[in-house]
Each structure stands twice: as C-alpha cells, then as structure tokens.
Design a protein around this motif. Structure first.
Motif, PDB file in Angstrom:
ATOM      1  N   UNK A 161      -3.281  -5.628  23.891  1.00 47.59           N
ATOM      2  CA  UNK A 161      -2.474  -5.184  24.939  1.00 47.59           C
ATOM      3  C   UNK A 161      -1.606  -5.414  25.980  1.00 47.59           C
ATOM      4  N   UNK A 162      -1.583  -6.326  25.593  1.00 45.21           N
ATOM      5  CA  UNK A 162       0.161  -7.025  26.509  1.00 45.21           C
ATOM      6  C   UNK A 162       1.215  -5.988  25.439  1.00 45.21           C
ATOM      7  N   UNK A 163       1.014  -5.315  24.060  1.00 46.94           N
ATOM      8  CA  UNK A 163       2.386  -4.136  23.747  1.00 46.94           C
ATOM      9  C   UNK A 163       1.766  -3.052  24.161  1.00 46.94           C
ATOM     10  N   UNK A 164       0.405  -3.050  24.782  1.00 49.08           N
ATOM     11  CA  UNK A 164       0.145  -1.420  25.318  1.00 49.08           C
ATOM     12  C   UNK A 164       1.104  -1.990  26.321  1.00 49.08           C
ATOM     13  N   UNK A 184      10.716  -4.305  15.275  1.00 53.29           N
ATOM     14  CA  UNK A 184      10.187  -4.219  15.342  1.00 53.29           C
ATOM     15  C   UNK A 184       9.301  -3.987  14.017  1.00 53.29           C
ATOM     16  N   UNK A 185       8.040  -5.214  14.122  1.00 53.55           N
ATOM     17  CA  UNK A 185       7.452  -5.051  12.665  1.00 53.55           C
ATOM     18  C   UNK A 185       6.122  -3.707  13.603  1.00 53.55           C
ATOM     19  N   UNK A 186       6.137  -3.743  14.594  1.00 56.30           N
ATOM     20  CA  UNK A 186       4.923  -3.477  15.121  1.00 56.30           C
ATOM     21  C   UNK A 186       3.972  -1.608  15.072  1.00 56.30           C
ATOM     22  N   UNK A 187       3.363  -1.170  14.126  1.00 53.67           N
ATOM     23  CA  UNK A 187       2.426  -0.049  14.399  1.00 53.67           C
ATOM     24  C   UNK A 187       2.732   0.156  15.843  1.00 53.67           C
ATOM     25  N   UNK A 188       2.375  -0.218  16.822  1.00 51.65           N
ATOM     26  CA  UNK A 188       1.335   0.210  18.191  1.00 51.65           C
ATOM     27  C   UNK A 188       2.835   0.720  18.560  1.00 51.65           C
ATOM     28  N   UNK A 189       4.340  -0.624  18.272  1.00 51.14           N
ATOM     29  CA  UNK A 189       4.772  -0.229  19.374  1.00 51.14           C
ATOM     30  C   UNK A 189       5.283   1.450  18.903  1.00 51.14           C
TER      31      UNK A 189
END
Length: 235
Positions: A161-164, A184-189
C-alpha cells in the motif's frame, strides 16, 4: 521534463576496470541515455549496474551521492564517483534555466542504504517513525517542486500500500513539473502508466514494455505456483 539526454565523455579508460566494465556504463559512454518520459525506471538484476548509473546521474545533477536534497549538496564531503564527475546533460525546454545555473537546480536523491541518515539531516527525525514511514515523509515533504528526483530502490522500505502511495506522489510531482529517475526491482512501481522502462544487464540498456519485463514474468509465475521456484532452492 528537466533533462532529455545524459552522456559522459571519458578520454581513455580500461575496459576491464569498474565502472567501465559494466555494460550499461559502456552504453552510456557510447550512446548516452535519452529520456522520453517524465518518469524513467531502470530495472535489472543485482550487479547489473542500475544503482551505479542512478548515483552517477544524481551526482552529475549536483545531488549528494550520500542522499538528500539540493539544499545539502555534498554535505557528506564524499567526492564524486569516477563516473559522476563526467556526467553531462542536455536540457529539455523546461529545464534550460535549471541546468544553466547550479543554484537553480532542485531535486532529491533517495537511496535505500543511507535514507534514514539523509532524512535525519533533512529534519524528519526518522527514529520516531518506522523505516517506511520515514521514506513516505520524504515523499510528502520534499518531492514537491519542479526538479530532478532520483531514487535507488525505494520499495526496499515500503509495503504494497505504501508503494501505491509513492506512485500517487510521483504522479503529482510530474504534474507539477518534476522528473523522476528510479532504479527498482518492483513490478508494482514499474506499472505506472506512461513511464519509460529501461532494462539493464549484460546487453547494456534497452527499452522494454512492462508486460515483457523479466521481473514481471517471474513474479507472475511465482505467485501462480510458488513451488515451481522453491523446489530449486529448498531441500
């Protein structure tokens, strides 16, 4: 956007020595790096050179490699990296005044390893909040005005939720005239609509759409069937 092209000219270097041995660094020397969107994500495996690259870009812009805002330029007394001292930029139309004067440059460099110390120096008292809340305090309080904002793996301290929430801050920042470069390694970001995604690795650098990213494919398959991965690493 503030910058549209980054490059570095080095008269001579040993190709087998770091950082010149890193493929994405050689790509920067040979072809430069063009920015085609207000938000650019650099993705790749550990050791691919994405952190080396974002640190050098931050240094080239005048941000402290230790982390922090333009107000604390080189407050840590760390010398520029061998790559950072050679970085140069071509300004986008909206960034010409900012690149024309060191005093006019605005921005922030947030790196996971030193974020808490940088935030303490900025007056956020991170000891009174969690690691992730300290990160979000920087986003809320420092990611505001037009400038260049460089981040190195900000998801390290953030929940889903913090990434969002971070994506919401990034979206508002670019609407206010800011530009973001994030390793980044994040698929969300990296799913942020309109962002430019550059995958770094043995090939150097190449642009990739989100659904074709290796990290997206791995996460998709892992969540669908964790055992297909775990059986290779667990006895």
């Amino acid at each position: 956007m503030i910058i549209e092209h980054a490059y570095a000219h080095v008269a001579s270097y040993e190709q087998d020595e770091w950082p010149w041995s890193v493929p994405c660094v050689r790509g920067l020397l040979e072809d430069g790096l063009r920015f085609t969107a207000p938000v650019t994500f650099l993705v790749g495996e550990n050791g691919s050179g994405k952190s080396t690259l974002v640190e050098a870009l931050a240094e080239g812009f005048g941000l402290d490699s230790w982390g922090g805002s333009h107000d604390w330029r080189y407050a840590s007394h760390r010398p520029k990296s061998v790559l950072g001292e050679h970085i140069r930029f071509d300004a986008a139309p909206r960034g010409r005044r900012m690149l024309g004067s060191w005093s006019a440059r605005k921005g922030f460099f947030l790196r996971a390893e030193t974020a808490l110390g940088a935030l303490d120096r900025e007056g956020f008292a991170p000891d009174s909040v969690s690691h992730g809340e300290g990160f979000l305090a920087a986003f809320r309080g420092k990611f505001l005005q037009p400038g260049l904002y460089v981040m190195d793996e900000p998801e390290a301290a953030l929940s889903f939720s913090s990434c969002l929430e971070l994506l919401g801050h990034v979206d508002q920042l670019v609407k206010n005239g800011g530009q973001v470069i994030c390793a980044t390694h994040s698929p969300l970001l990296t799913a942020l609509p309109g962002a430019d995604i550059i995958e770094v690795g043995a090939h150097g650098m190449r642009r990739v759409v989100w659904r074709e990213l290796a990290l997206v494919d791995h996460w998709r398959r892992y969540l669908a069937d964790p055992q297909s991965y775990l059986r290779h690493v667990l006895d």
